[in-house]
Scaffold this motif. Structure first.
Motif, PDB file in Angstrom:
ATOM      1  N   GLN A 165       0.810  -1.218   0.000  1.00  0.00           N
ATOM      2  CA  GLN A 165       0.000   0.000   0.000  1.00  0.00           C
ATOM      3  C   GLN A 165       0.844   1.271   0.000  1.00  0.00           C
ATOM      4  O   GLN A 165       0.464   2.284  -0.603  1.00  0.00           O
ATOM      5  CB  GLN A 165      -0.923   0.003   1.225  1.00  0.00           C
ATOM      6  CG  GLN A 165      -1.980  -1.091   1.196  1.00  0.00           C
ATOM      7  CD  GLN A 165      -2.718  -1.215   2.527  1.00  0.00           C
ATOM      8  OE1 GLN A 165      -2.409  -0.486   3.486  1.00  0.00           O
ATOM      9  NE2 GLN A 165      -3.669  -2.127   2.596  1.00  0.00           N
ATOM     10  N   GLN A 166       2.023   1.223   0.645  1.00  0.00           N
ATOM     11  CA  GLN A 166       2.782   2.448   0.870  1.00  0.00           C
ATOM     12  C   GLN A 166       4.007   2.629  -0.017  1.00  0.00           C
ATOM     13  O   GLN A 166       4.398   3.769  -0.284  1.00  0.00           O
ATOM     14  CB  GLN A 166       3.248   2.501   2.338  1.00  0.00           C
ATOM     15  CG  GLN A 166       2.119   2.447   3.344  1.00  0.00           C
ATOM     16  CD  GLN A 166       2.654   2.488   4.771  1.00  0.00           C
ATOM     17  OE1 GLN A 166       3.490   3.325   5.121  1.00  0.00           O
ATOM     18  NE2 GLN A 166       2.184   1.582   5.602  1.00  0.00           N
ATOM     19  N   ALA A 167       4.610   1.545  -0.465  1.00  0.00           N
ATOM     20  CA  ALA A 167       5.880   1.656  -1.192  1.00  0.00           C
ATOM     21  C   ALA A 167       5.622   2.083  -2.630  1.00  0.00           C
ATOM     22  O   ALA A 167       5.070   1.330  -3.431  1.00  0.00           O
ATOM     23  CB  ALA A 167       6.621   0.315  -1.151  1.00  0.00           C
ATOM     24  N   GLU A 168       6.045   3.286  -2.987  1.00  0.00           N
ATOM     25  CA  GLU A 168       5.829   3.816  -4.332  1.00  0.00           C
ATOM     26  C   GLU A 168       6.920   3.391  -5.311  1.00  0.00           C
ATOM     27  O   GLU A 168       6.798   3.629  -6.517  1.00  0.00           O
ATOM     28  CB  GLU A 168       5.753   5.338  -4.278  1.00  0.00           C
ATOM     29  CG  GLU A 168       4.589   5.860  -3.445  1.00  0.00           C
ATOM     30  CD  GLU A 168       4.548   7.382  -3.419  1.00  0.00           C
ATOM     31  OE1 GLU A 168       5.494   8.001  -3.965  1.00  0.00           O
ATOM     32  OE2 GLU A 168       3.594   7.935  -2.843  1.00  0.00           O
ATOM     33  N   SER A 169       7.980   2.760  -4.816  1.00  0.00           N
ATOM     34  CA  SER A 169       9.069   2.330  -5.697  1.00  0.00           C
ATOM     35  C   SER A 169       8.726   1.052  -6.445  1.00  0.00           C
ATOM     36  O   SER A 169       9.459   0.655  -7.358  1.00  0.00           O
ATOM     37  CB  SER A 169      10.353   2.104  -4.886  1.00  0.00           C
ATOM     38  OG  SER A 169      10.769   3.303  -4.262  1.00  0.00           O
ATOM     39  N   GLU A 171       6.067  -1.634  -8.540  1.00  0.00           N
ATOM     40  CA  GLU A 171       4.835  -1.842  -9.294  1.00  0.00           C
ATOM     41  C   GLU A 171       3.969  -2.897  -8.616  1.00  0.00           C
ATOM     42  O   GLU A 171       2.750  -2.753  -8.533  1.00  0.00           O
ATOM     43  CB  GLU A 171       5.159  -2.286 -10.721  1.00  0.00           C
ATOM     44  CG  GLU A 171       5.691  -1.177 -11.613  1.00  0.00           C
ATOM     45  CD  GLU A 171       5.886  -1.650 -13.033  1.00  0.00           C
ATOM     46  OE1 GLU A 171       5.633  -2.855 -13.310  1.00  0.00           O
ATOM     47  OE2 GLU A 171       6.285  -0.832 -13.871  1.00  0.00           O
ATOM     48  N   ARG A 307       9.528  -0.171 -10.105  1.00  0.00           N
ATOM     49  CA  ARG A 307       9.088   0.665 -11.215  1.00  0.00           C
ATOM     50  C   ARG A 307      10.283   0.970 -12.116  1.00  0.00           C
ATOM     51  O   ARG A 307      11.436   0.948 -11.660  1.00  0.00           O
ATOM     52  CB  ARG A 307       8.463   1.961 -10.700  1.00  0.00           C
ATOM     53  CG  ARG A 307       7.193   1.742  -9.890  1.00  0.00           C
ATOM     54  CD  ARG A 307       6.512   3.057  -9.567  1.00  0.00           C
ATOM     55  NE  ARG A 307       5.349   2.841  -8.718  1.00  0.00           N
ATOM     56  CZ  ARG A 307       4.149   2.477  -9.179  1.00  0.00           C
ATOM     57  NH1 ARG A 307       3.967   2.321 -10.492  1.00  0.00           N
ATOM     58  NH2 ARG A 307       3.144   2.283  -8.355  1.00  0.00           N
ATOM     59  N   GLU A 318      13.366   3.471   0.793  1.00  0.00           N
ATOM     60  CA  GLU A 318      11.935   3.655   1.038  1.00  0.00           C
ATOM     61  C   GLU A 318      11.405   2.597   1.995  1.00  0.00           C
ATOM     62  O   GLU A 318      10.600   2.906   2.889  1.00  0.00           O
ATOM     63  CB  GLU A 318      11.158   3.595  -0.274  1.00  0.00           C
ATOM     64  CG  GLU A 318       9.673   3.890  -0.074  1.00  0.00           C
ATOM     65  CD  GLU A 318       8.899   3.880  -1.370  1.00  0.00           C
ATOM     66  OE1 GLU A 318       7.826   4.514  -1.418  1.00  0.00           O
ATOM     67  OE2 GLU A 318       9.357   3.241  -2.332  1.00  0.00           O
TER      68      GLU A 318
END
Length: 896
Positions: A165-169, A171, A307, A318
Motif C-alpha cells: 500500500q505504501q511503497a511507491e518504488s 509496481e 518501477r 523507502e
C-alpha cells in the motif's frame, strides 16, 4: 525513351573483353559526334549529345576498372584459398605421420579446452543468462536483515500488505509461503512441493500459464476460491498431460480444488533455485486485511517488481522509511539504533550470490590450466621444430618467403588446435553431463547446462587463441632459421636452437609456477573442508533414517488427533526389529531454516527493544536420544510430558547463558510471545545444535513437547520429520517404516526419505564441490607440469648425447652425469616453485570467503605444496637422467 544498356555480357567474359569494350565505346562515341557535327551541331555540343545517347564513358570506365579490381581480388582470394588448402592437407599429413606427437598434443589440448568450455558453460548458464522472467533486472527479494545475527528472516502478512500500500518504488509486491501438500485420490498418495502466493506474484514475475490462467486478485479473497495452478510435471503425472485439465478437480490436503491453469515446464519460483525440489502447486495465499495476523508472525518471503528507473538502493531506502513509521507507531520493535533493517536484494544476486565467487574462482583456475596446456603444447612444438630446421631451410633456399613459411606453420598449428577443440567439445559435453548428474545443491539452473551455439563459439575462439599462443613462438623461431647453418649442420646448434632451449625452459618454469598456485588454492580449500567435517554439529547423524510426514487438516481436524497419530507412529516404528529408537521433529537440522519466537521471562518486564527470543523446535519424546544430543543438566523430554501434564521445555546452553547468566536455568519459567499463555518450566539444558548451517554460530533454541503444543500455543504442528535410529543400514528400514505409516493412514504420503548422513553431506555439498573441482584442475596442472619437465629433460638428454658421450669418454662417472641432468631439472623446478609461491601469496587472498578456520597464507599448505612439486619434478627428471647415465660413449660417438 528507356536508355539502352550496353553491358550485357556474362561475368565470365568480362575480364577477357574489357579492353575491346572500352575501345568500342570510344569508337561509337566518336562516330556519333561526327554525325552530329555534319548536321551543323557545334563540336562540344555534339560530344555532349553523344555522351547522353551512349552513356557516360567515364562511368563505364570506372565500372570496368572496379570490375577488374574485383576480379583481381577474387583471383587473389582463390590463390590464397588454394594455398590454405594445400597447407591444411600438408598439416594433416604431417600429423598422421607424427602420431606420437599428435596424440600427446591433441589429448593435452582436449583436456584444457574441454575443461575450459565446460566451466564456461556452467558460468554462462548460472551467472550470465538472464532469469526466465519479464525484465528480471527489476525484480528484487524483500528481506528483513538482522546484522547482529548475520542472517535473514521472513516478513509478516501485515508487513507485506503495508508495503504493497505504501511503497511507491514498486509496481507489485507479493508474498510467498513455501509449503508441502498431500495429493490424494489417485493410485498412490503423493507429497509435492507447494507455495501459497498472492495473485500479484505471477504478475510481478511477468509469466503466463501454458494452459488456462494464473491466479487473479479474486482468488486472494479469503474463502472465495478453491483455485489451484499446477506445474507441468504434476500435470503429466496426475492428468496424463490431458488438454482438458482446466476445470478438473485435484484433492490437495484432503480438500478438493479446481485446476485453473498449468505453468510451462521451465517455470520456477525464484525461491526454487535455492531448494532441492521445484514447486509444482500454487495456491492462493488469501491474506485477510481484516485479520492479517500479528506483526511479528513472520512466515512470508517478499517479492517485488521495481518501477522503471528505480534502483534497488532507492527502494531499500523507502522500505527503511516505512519501517521507521511502524516503529514509531509501536507495531514492531527495532533491531538496534532505532531501526528495522530491510533490504531489497536484486533477484540475480539473490539466486547466484552464494555461488558467484566459487564459480569465478574455478573459472580462473581452469584459465591457469589452459595456460599450462598452451605452454605444454608450445614445448612439444619447439621440440618438433628442432627436427624441422633442415626442411625449412631447404624450402627457404628454394625461394619460399618468410611470410609464406610463417603462414604454413601457423596453419599447421591451427589444424592441431581445431582438432583439439573438437575433442574438447566432447570432453566438455561429458563434463557438463557429469555436473548435471551430480546436481550440486545451491548451484541454480545446473540442469540446464549444456553445449549450445554460444558455447561452441567459445570453444572455437579458444581453439584460435590457443593455436596462436602456442604456435606463434615456434613458427617465428623456424622462420628465422639460418639457411646456411641449418643446411650445413642440421640440428639445433645455432642461435635459434639456443633460443628455443631457453624458451622451453621458461615454459617449464611457467608451468610449475601455475601448478603451485592451483595446488596451494586446492590445498587451502581441502584443509578448510576437513575443518568443516571436524565441526561438532551437536548431534550424531550415524544410522539415522529421516522421512517427512504431513497429515492433512481435513483428515485430522483436531489437534489431539494429530498428536495421537505421531505417538502411534513412533511407537509402531520402535517396535520394529532393528530399530533402536524413533522420534519426530518439526524442522530437521541442516535441512531448512528454523524460525524464532519471542518469549516473556517470569519476573522480568518485557522490553520490546531487548526482544528475548529463541528458535522454536517441536519434538516428541525420544528425539534427544535418537539424535544423540548431549544433556548438560536436568533431563530430556519424556512420555510424561503430555497434554495434561505440567508445561515443560528443554533449552540449549546458549539460551541458558544468555537469559540466565551466572544462574541455574533449571526450574526457570517463561512463556511464548507477550500474550497470556501458560508458563513453561525449563526441565533440561542440552548442548547446542548447528541447525541452519554447519558454520553458523550456535543460536538460542528451545525444544517444546509436541503433545503440549495445543495447550501452549493453541495448535500442534502437522508437518513433522520422523527420525529412526537403526542398528544397521538405515535405508534398509524404509520398507518396514512405510508399512507402519500405511497401516495408520493409507492416504498419507511419505516424502524426503534419506539418511541423516546424506543430510549432513548435502549441507557440505557446496564447499566439497568447489574443493573437488579446484583439486581436479590442480591435479591436472601437476600432471601437465610433470609431463612438461619430463619432455624438456628428455629432449635435453637426446640433444646432448654427443656431449655426454665425450664427457664420459674423457672420464666422467655415471653418477656425475646423473647429478648433472637431475640438477638441471631441479633448477627449473625450484625456479617455478619460487615464482608460484609468490603468485599464490597474492592470489589466494581471493579465497578468504571460502575457507573456514584456515588462513589464506596457511604455512602448512605453503610448505607442503613445494615439497610435493619438487618430489614430482624429481621423479619426472629421474628417468631421462638414468638414460643419460647409461649411454655408451663409443656407440654414442659413432652415431654422431
Amino acid at each position: 525513351m528507356k536508355r539502352k544498356r550496353i553491358f550485357r555480357w556474362p561475368f565470365r567474359d568480362r575480364a577477357r573483353i574489357a579492353d575491346d569494350v572500352k575501345a568500342e565505346v570510344e569508337h561509337h562515341l566518336e562516330l556519333s559526334a561526327r554525325k552530329l557535327e555534319r548536321r551543323g551541331m557545334d563540336g562540344e555540343a555534339a560530344r555532349r549529345e553523344a555522351r547522353r545517347r551512349f552513356g557516360d564513358v567515364d562511368r563505364a570506365k570506372r565500372e570496368l576498372e572496379t570490375m577488374d579490381q574485383r576480379n583481381e581480388r577474387r583471383r587473389e582470394r582463390r590463390a590464397w584459398l588454394k594455398s590454405l588448402y594445400g597447407d591444411l592437407r600438408y598439416g594433416v599429413r604431417r600429423l598422421v605421420r607424427e602420431r606420437g606427437f599428435a596424440t600427446t598434443a591433441l589429448l593435452t589440448l582436449a583436456l584444457g579446452i574441454g575443461a575450459s568450455t565446460a566451466i564456461f558453460s556452467v558460468v554462462r548458464t548460472v551467472l550470465l543468462e538472464p532469469l526466465p522472467y519479464a525484465t528480471p533486472d527489476r525484480l528484487v527479494m524483500i528481506w528483513e536483515q538482522r546484522p547482529e545475527e548475520g542472517g535473514t528472516t521472513w516478513l509478516s502478512a501485515r508487513e507485506v500488505m503495508s508495503y504493497a500500500q505504501q511503497a511507491e518504488s514498486f509496481e507489485q509486491i507479493a508474498g510467498i509461503d513455501l509449503r508441502n501438500a498431500n495429493l490424494t485420490g489417485g493410485l498412490e498418495p503423493e507429497r509435492v512441493r507447494a507455495a501459497a502466493v498472492t495473485a500479484s506474484a505471477f504478475e510481478a514475475l511477468g509469466v503466463q500459464a501454458l494452459l488456462g490462467r494464473t491466479l487473479i486478485p479474486a482468488n486472494d479473497e479469503p474463502g472465495a476460491s478453491d483455485a489451484v495452478v499446477i506445474g507441468h510435471g504434476l500435470w503429466q503425472r496426475a492428468f496424463g498431460g490431458a488438454a482438458d485439465v482446466v476445470g478438473q478437480t485435484l484433492r490437495v490436503n484432503g480438500r478438493p480444488r479446481t485446476v485453473v491453469g498449468v505453468m510451462p515446464a521451465s517455470f520456477r519460483l525464484p525461491l526454487d533455485y535455492r531448494e532441492e525440489r521445484p514447486t509444482e502447486l500454487w495456491l492462493p495465499l488469501a491474506l485477510d486485511p481484516a485479520d492479517p495476523g500479528q506483526w511479528g508472525d513472520r512466515y512470508l518471503n517478499g517479492l517485488g517488481r521495481l518501477r522503471e528507473g528505480v534502483s534497488p538502493a532507492r527502494a531499500r531506502a523507502e522500505l527503511a522509511r516505512i519501517a521507521e513509521g511502524w516503529i514509531r507507531e509501536g507495531f514492531v520493535a527495532d533491531q538496534g539504533d532505532g531501526r528495522l533493517f530491510r533490504n531489497a536484494v536484486p533477484l540475480r544476486e539473490f539466486v547466484t550470490g552464494g555461488v558467484r565467487r566459487p564459480l569465478l574462482i574455478v573459472f580462473g583456475a581452469v584459465g591457469f590450466v589452459l595456460l599450462i596446456v598452451c605452454a605444454n603444447v608450445a614445448n612439444l612444438l619447439l621440440a618438433r621444430a628442432d627436427g624441422r630446421r633442415r626442411e625449412v631451410a631447404i624450402r627457404g633456399a628454394m625461394g619460399a618467403a618468410r611470410r609464406r613459411l610463417m603462414g604454413q606453420l601457423l596453419t599447421e598449428n591451427l589444424v592441431l588446435s581445431t582438432l583439439g577443440s573438437g575433442l574438447g567439445v566432447g570432453v566438455a559435453y561429458a563434463g557438463t553431463r557429469a555436473l548435471a548428474a551430480l546436481h550440486p545443491p545451491g548451484l541454480p539452473r545446473v540442469e540446464s547446462v549444456g553445449i549450445d551455439p554460444a558455447v561452441l563459439v567459445f570453444s572455437a575462439g579458444l581453439a584460435l587463441l590457443t593455436g596462436l599462443v602456442f604456435g606463434l613462438v615456434p613458427a617465428l623461431q623456424l622462420s628465422r632459421t639460418d639457411l646456411v647453418g641449418a643446411l650445413r649442420e642440421g640440428g639445433d646448434r645455432g642461435t635459434a636452437g639456443r633460443e628455443g632451449r631457453r624458451f622451453r625452459r621458461g615454459l617449464v618454469v611457467a608451468e610449475m609456477a601455475f601448478s603451485v598456485i592451483l595446488l596451494v588454492g586446492a590445498g587451502l580449500l581441502l584443509r578448510s573442508f576437513v575443518e568443516l567435517r571436524r565441526i561438532d554439529l551437536g548431534f550424531e547423524p550415524d544410522r539415522v533414517l529421516t522421512l517427512r510426514l504431513s497429515p492433512s487438516l481435513a483428515d485430522y481436524p483436531e489437534d489431539a488427533q494429530v498428536v495421537a497419530f505421531y505417538r502411534q507412529a513412533v511407537d509402531g516404528i520402535e517396535a520394529l526389529p532393528g530399530v533402536v529408537s524413533a522420534a519426530a521433529v518439526r524442522v530437521l537440522p541442516l535441512s531448512s531454516t528454523i524460525g524464532n519466537w519471542s518469549i516473556t521471562i517470569e519476573g522480568r518486564p518485557h522490553v520490546r527493544e531487548e526482544n528475548p527470543n529463541g528458535d522454536w523446535q517441536v519434538v516428541t519424546s525420544g528425539y534427544f536420544e535418537t539424535m544423540g544430543l548431549e544433556l548438560v543438566s536436568g533431563r530430556f523430554l519424556t512420555d510424561a510430558d503430555r497434554e495434561d501434564g505440567p508445561m515443560s521445555v528443554v533449552i540449549n546452553a546458549p539460551m541458558a547463558a544468555r537469559y540466565w547468566p551466572g544462574e541455574e536455568a533449571l526450574g526457570k519459567r517463561f512463556h511464548l510471545s507477550t500474550d497470556d499463555r501458560p508458563w513453561m518450566t525449563v526441565v533440561g539444558v542440552v548442548r547446542p545444535v548447528r541447525h541452519n548451517a554447519v558454520v553458523e554460530e550456535p543460536r538460542t533454541e528451545m525444544y517444546l513437547p509436541h503433545a503440549q503444543m495445543p495447550a501452549e500455543v493453541g495448535f500442534a504442528p502437522y508437518g513433522m520429520t520422523l527420525l529412526v535410529k537403526t542398528e544397521g543400514d538405515p535405508m534398509a528400514m524404509v520398507g518396514p517404516v512405510r508399512e507402519v505409516i500405511r497401516g495408520l493412514d493409507p492416504n498419507l504420503p511419505v516424502s524426503d526419505i534419506r539418511s541423516m548422513d546424506d543430510v549432513v553431506a548435502n549441507a557440505l555439498a557446496q564447499p566439497r564441490f568447489t574443493a573437488l573441482l579446484l583439486g581436479l584442475f590442480a591435479a591436472l596442472a601437476l600432471l601437465l607440469a610433470a609431463i612438461g619437465i619430463y619432455g624438456t629433460i628428455s629432449l635435453h638428454v637426446s640433444r646432448r648425447a654427443h656431449e655426454i658421450g665425450i664427457r664420459m669418454a674423457l672420464g666422467a662417472q655415471r653418477g656425475q652425469v646423473l647429478g648433472m641432468i637431475l640438477g638441471q631439472g631441479m633448477v627449473l623446478a625450484v625456479a617455478g616453485v619460487a615464482f608460484g609461491l609468490l603468485g599464490a601469496f597474492f592470489l589466494t587472498r581471493t579465497l578468504g570467503a571460502l575457507v573456514y578456520e584456515v588462513d589464506t597464507l596457511d604455512p602448512v599448505t605453503f610448505a607442503a605444496v613445494p615439497v610435493m612439486l619438487i618430489m614430482v619434478a624429481l621423479l619426472a627428471c629421474l628417468n631421462p637422467a638414468r638414460r643419460a647415465a647409461r649411454l655408451e660413449p663409443a656407440a654414442t660417438l659413432r652415431r654422431e
